[in-house]
Write a protein that holds these residues in place. Structure first.
Motif, PDB file in Angstrom:
ATOM      1  N   ASP A 206       1.137   0.259   4.738  1.00  0.00           N
ATOM      2  CA  ASP A 206       1.191   1.415   3.844  1.00  0.00           C
ATOM      3  C   ASP A 206       0.322   1.187   2.613  1.00  0.00           C
ATOM      4  O   ASP A 206      -0.458   2.049   2.209  1.00  0.00           O
ATOM      5  CB  ASP A 206       2.640   1.674   3.402  1.00  0.00           C
ATOM      6  CG  ASP A 206       3.319   2.703   4.287  1.00  0.00           C
ATOM      7  OD1 ASP A 206       2.620   3.584   4.813  1.00  0.00           O
ATOM      8  OD2 ASP A 206       4.544   2.625   4.458  1.00  0.00           O
ATOM      9  N   GLU A 207       0.472   0.003   2.022  1.00  0.00           N
ATOM     10  CA  GLU A 207      -0.258  -0.331   0.808  1.00  0.00           C
ATOM     11  C   GLU A 207      -1.768  -0.311   1.036  1.00  0.00           C
ATOM     12  O   GLU A 207      -2.540   0.117   0.179  1.00  0.00           O
ATOM     13  CB  GLU A 207       0.179  -1.718   0.312  1.00  0.00           C
ATOM     14  CG  GLU A 207      -0.452  -2.161  -0.990  1.00  0.00           C
ATOM     15  CD  GLU A 207       0.043  -1.366  -2.184  1.00  0.00           C
ATOM     16  OE1 GLU A 207      -0.674  -1.316  -3.190  1.00  0.00           O
ATOM     17  OE2 GLU A 207       1.146  -0.759  -2.097  1.00  0.00           O
TER      18      GLU A 207
ATOM     19  N   GLN B  92       5.010  -3.492   7.679  1.00  0.00           N
ATOM     20  CA  GLN B  92       4.946  -2.033   7.540  1.00  0.00           C
ATOM     21  C   GLN B  92       4.578  -1.638   6.109  1.00  0.00           C
ATOM     22  O   GLN B  92       3.733  -0.750   5.895  1.00  0.00           O
ATOM     23  CB  GLN B  92       6.302  -1.412   7.918  1.00  0.00           C
ATOM     24  CG  GLN B  92       6.691  -1.557   9.379  1.00  0.00           C
ATOM     25  CD  GLN B  92       6.031  -0.503  10.248  1.00  0.00           C
ATOM     26  OE1 GLN B  92       5.474   0.465   9.756  1.00  0.00           O
ATOM     27  NE2 GLN B  92       6.075  -0.686  11.546  1.00  0.00           N
ATOM     28  N   ASN B  93       5.168  -2.325   5.139  1.00  0.00           N
ATOM     29  CA  ASN B  93       4.875  -2.027   3.733  1.00  0.00           C
ATOM     30  C   ASN B  93       3.418  -2.355   3.393  1.00  0.00           C
ATOM     31  O   ASN B  93       2.748  -1.615   2.660  1.00  0.00           O
ATOM     32  CB  ASN B  93       5.817  -2.812   2.818  1.00  0.00           C
ATOM     33  CG  ASN B  93       7.246  -2.306   2.916  1.00  0.00           C
ATOM     34  OD1 ASN B  93       7.492  -1.177   3.340  1.00  0.00           O
ATOM     35  ND2 ASN B  93       8.200  -3.140   2.519  1.00  0.00           N
TER      36      ASN B  93
ATOM     37  N   LYS C 178       7.982  -6.101   5.976  1.00  0.00           N
ATOM     38  CA  LYS C 178       6.906  -6.451   5.047  1.00  0.00           C
ATOM     39  C   LYS C 178       5.553  -6.013   5.598  1.00  0.00           C
ATOM     40  O   LYS C 178       4.686  -5.534   4.856  1.00  0.00           O
ATOM     41  CB  LYS C 178       6.902  -7.957   4.798  1.00  0.00           C
ATOM     42  CG  LYS C 178       8.090  -8.467   3.997  1.00  0.00           C
ATOM     43  CD  LYS C 178       8.003  -9.983   3.834  1.00  0.00           C
ATOM     44  CE  LYS C 178       9.198 -10.528   3.063  1.00  0.00           C
ATOM     45  NZ  LYS C 178       9.153 -12.007   2.947  1.00  0.00           N
TER      46      LYS C 178
END
Length: 257
Positions: A12-13, A8-9, A6
């Motif tokens: 990215d976001e 890492q995501n 989560k």
């Protein structure tokens, strides 16, 4: 999905790619006791801050319209020993920008005037000073076109706003009286407010030939030379040097059958 994925995501976001690309290294350092959580978070945030500054710097350089990207470190001072290298390095400190001083590079074609002007301009752009490079003839074409379209004042304000305006190659072609008066207006608007960097192949005593009358040339020079640094370059042409080296290398590589 565990919290690591989560995280890492989320990175990215949020487009925090420098943190994402380095977080595993810092997690290992924390686990080994070599970094505290606070130090790790601080250093990761610093990576993003520096990346943001670099993006902003590159954007400033991109919009400045430089014809090429060469720094002062790329200039061959040994080939032009008449130039005071220390003076150029002092200009690189950008004190001239803070003092609203002008720089005028004077010399024959090919001696490195534009290189030095661009190099200082790049330095200004890197430090987030609004900077713009334009050839003299292009500048005058834009201003004369604006004059015909009754929007001269808007265009003058546009060029007057830059903290550093680099005007390249004054003197290659003369301009008419109307254009000379327009250029005088631009220089007057910038006078003692912002820095202007000029390159010219004409000695100041001959500027009357460029601007039509000695009186108008004097009025322009009065404003440019007041609070200015004059760099006179007397030397050989870099372009001629490069051609001679090319032909010399070509001759040495030629093998007779």
């Amino acid at each position: 999905m565990n919290n690591y994925i989560k995280l890492q995501n989320n990175l990215d976001e949020l487009n925090l790619l420098n943190i994402k690309n380095n977080i595993d290294k810092y997690l290992d350092l924390i686990n080994m006791g070599e970094k505290s959580v606070i130090d790790a978070l601080y250093e990761l945030s610093e990576l993003e801050v520096k990346a943001k500054e670099k993006r902003a710097m590159n954007a400033c350089v991109k919009v400045a319209n430089f014809p090429f990207l060469k720094g002062i470190e790329d200039f061959d001072f040994e080939f032009q020993p008449g130039i005071n290298k220390q003076e150029i390095l002092d200009l690189k400190s950008l004190r001239f920008v803070e003092n609203n001083e002008n720089i005028l590079f004077v010399g024959t074609p090919g001696v490195g005037k534009t290189h030095l002007a661009v190099s200082l301009g790049i330095e200004c752009a890197k430090h987030r000073y609004s900077t713009y490079f334009i050839h003299f003839q292009d500048l005058m074409s834009q201003l004369k076109k604006a004059h015909k379209e009754n929007r001269l004042e808007t265009r003058l304000k546009h060029f007057a706003k830059y903290k550093v305006l680099i005007i390249d190659e004054i003197g290659y072609l003369p301009i008419d009286t109307d254009a000379s008066n327009i250029f005088f207006q631009l220089i007057s608007k910038r006078y003692e407010k912002h820095s202007t960097i000029i390159t010219t192949n004409m000695p100041f005593s001959e500027w009357g030939e460029i601007f039509g009358t000695p009186m108008l040339a004097q009025a322009i020079l009065d404003r440019l030379l007041h609070h200015s640094h004059i760099i006179s370059i007397k030397g050989e042409s870099y372009r001629l040097k490069e051609k001679m080296e090319f032909f010399a290398n070509s001759s040495s590589n030629f093998v007779r059958p």
